[in-house]
Design a protein around this motif. Structure first.
Motif, PDB file in Angstrom:
ATOM      1  N   ASP A   8     -39.775 -22.850  48.101  1.00 17.23           N
ATOM      2  CA  ASP A   8     -39.832 -23.427  48.895  1.00 17.23           C
ATOM      3  C   ASP A   8     -40.838 -24.795  48.129  1.00 17.23           C
ATOM      4  OD1 ASP A   8     -42.006 -23.050  47.519  1.00 17.23           O
ATOM      5  OD2 ASP A   8     -42.798 -20.991  48.020  1.00 17.23           O
ATOM      6  N   ASP A   9     -40.200 -25.298  47.740  1.00 19.73           N
ATOM      7  CA  ASP A   9     -41.211 -26.160  47.229  1.00 19.73           C
ATOM      8  C   ASP A   9     -40.220 -27.703  47.949  1.00 19.73           C
ATOM      9  OD1 ASP A   9     -42.440 -24.754  45.904  1.00 19.73           O
ATOM     10  OD2 ASP A   9     -41.537 -25.003  44.147  1.00 19.73           O
ATOM     11  N   GLU A  37     -41.777 -29.601  51.475  1.00 22.09           N
ATOM     12  CA  GLU A  37     -42.670 -28.114  51.366  1.00 22.09           C
ATOM     13  C   GLU A  37     -42.622 -27.277  51.975  1.00 22.09           C
ATOM     14  OE1 GLU A  37     -45.528 -29.334  48.100  1.00 22.09           O
ATOM     15  OE2 GLU A  37     -45.824 -26.587  47.613  1.00 22.09           O
ATOM     16  N   SER A  39     -43.970 -23.896  51.164  1.00 23.77           N
ATOM     17  CA  SER A  39     -44.927 -22.988  49.817  1.00 23.77           C
ATOM     18  C   SER A  39     -46.035 -22.641  50.284  1.00 23.77           C
ATOM     19  CB  SER A  39     -46.449 -24.017  49.252  1.00 23.77           C
ATOM     20  OG  SER A  39     -45.107 -24.458  47.948  1.00 23.77           O
ATOM     21  N   ASN A  94     -40.091 -21.649  40.941  1.00 24.88           N
ATOM     22  CA  ASN A  94     -40.841 -21.506  42.171  1.00 24.88           C
ATOM     23  C   ASN A  94     -41.892 -22.643  40.963  1.00 24.88           C
ATOM     24  OD1 ASN A  94     -42.708 -21.938  44.867  1.00 24.88           O
ATOM     25  ND2 ASN A  94     -43.510 -20.826  43.425  1.00 24.88           N
ATOM     26  N   THR A 108     -40.789 -18.401  48.707  1.00 20.56           N
ATOM     27  CA  THR A 108     -39.592 -18.544  47.823  1.00 20.56           C
ATOM     28  C   THR A 108     -39.770 -16.902  47.514  1.00 20.56           C
ATOM     29  OG1 THR A 108     -40.759 -19.711  46.235  1.00 20.56           O
ATOM     30  CG2 THR A 108     -39.472 -18.175  45.163  1.00 20.56           C
TER      31      THR A 108
END
Ligand code: MN
Length: 242
Positions: A8-9, A37, A39, A94, A108
């Protein structure tokens, strides 16, 4: 073995690169990671609008897509869109631990939930920001543990957290809040969330993932089943009233 790797980054994430480099020894790796991103975007997906999934140069021998959506959509696009088949989905590494109730928000971990929803096996991997360049060094130990104890045949999805200077490996259950936010007022009716750790150690939760402050690697089995089975069982008698 065919392995799908997401995070997710974003596709530029340092942890993603380490995970891809490490996993390439296990088999054929395909990367599908968010273009930007994602996150704390949890399990969000697009259902009404188109989004880009573009093949990009990544590392030699690795097919990679930059996807202009969430980690869950990265998995969905590869499996439902491109009809690819995978033996395993990895998500991470992550930059930031995903512990306790924070997994409700994690993009993530959502990728792993999506993998399970599509019938796949998956592992989310997270670490402390200051360990992002070295956490991959623990992956051999973690993988050996998975293989030795046949974890991916026993269960489909797991959340792994690797602290800096990691010690033993512990099977854990979900702890309570690890982070929360203050909301700082700004001009023009704006509010800025500011994260802060709220974890309070206690002796009655030695097997929760949040005790990872003790420098152990946490491996927690996850489930996409959200029903509280204990309450469900308790309320079953209501279905059989005369
Ligand atoms: Mn992240």
């Amino acid at each position: 073995m065919r392995i799908l790797i997401t995070n997710d980054d974003g596709i530029e994430g340092e942890g993603l690169r380490h995970l891809v480099n490490w996993a390439s020894r296990l088999g054929e790796v395909v990367v599908a990671a968010p273009k930007v991103e994602q996150s704390a975007k949890s399990h969000t997906i697009e259902i009404h609008k188109s989004f880009e999934g573009k093949k990009v140069e990544y590392l030699p021998g690795v097919t990679a897509y930059a996807v202009d959506s969430s980690p869950a959509d990265c998995v969905r696009l590869m499996v439902l869109g491109l009809k690819e088949h995978f033996d395993l989905v990895l998500s991470g590494i992550n930059k930031g631990l995903n512990l306790g109730t924070d997994i409700l928000y994690s993009g993530t971990v959502a990728a792993v939930f999506e993998a399970a929803a599509l019938g796949l096996k998956a592992i989310a991997v997270s670490t402390e920001p200051k360990a992002i360049s070295v956490a991959w060094e623990q992956l051999d130990r973690v993988w050996e543990f998975f293989c030795k104890h046949d974890l991916l045949n026993k269960h489909n999805i797991y959340n792994v957290n690797i602290p800096l200077n990691a010690g033993d490996i512990r099977i854990t259950r979900q702890g309570g809040p690890y982070y929360s936010d203050d909301f700082l007022p700004e001009e023009n009716d704006m509010f800025r969330p500011k994260g802060k750790p709220v974890y309070a150690p206690s002796n009655d939760c030695l097997d929760t993932d949040t005790v990872l402050t003790r420098k152990e690697i946490s491996i927690m089995p996850l489930s996409i089943q959200r029903v509280d089975m204990a309450v469900y069982e308790d309320l079953q008698n209501l279905n059989h009233k005369e």
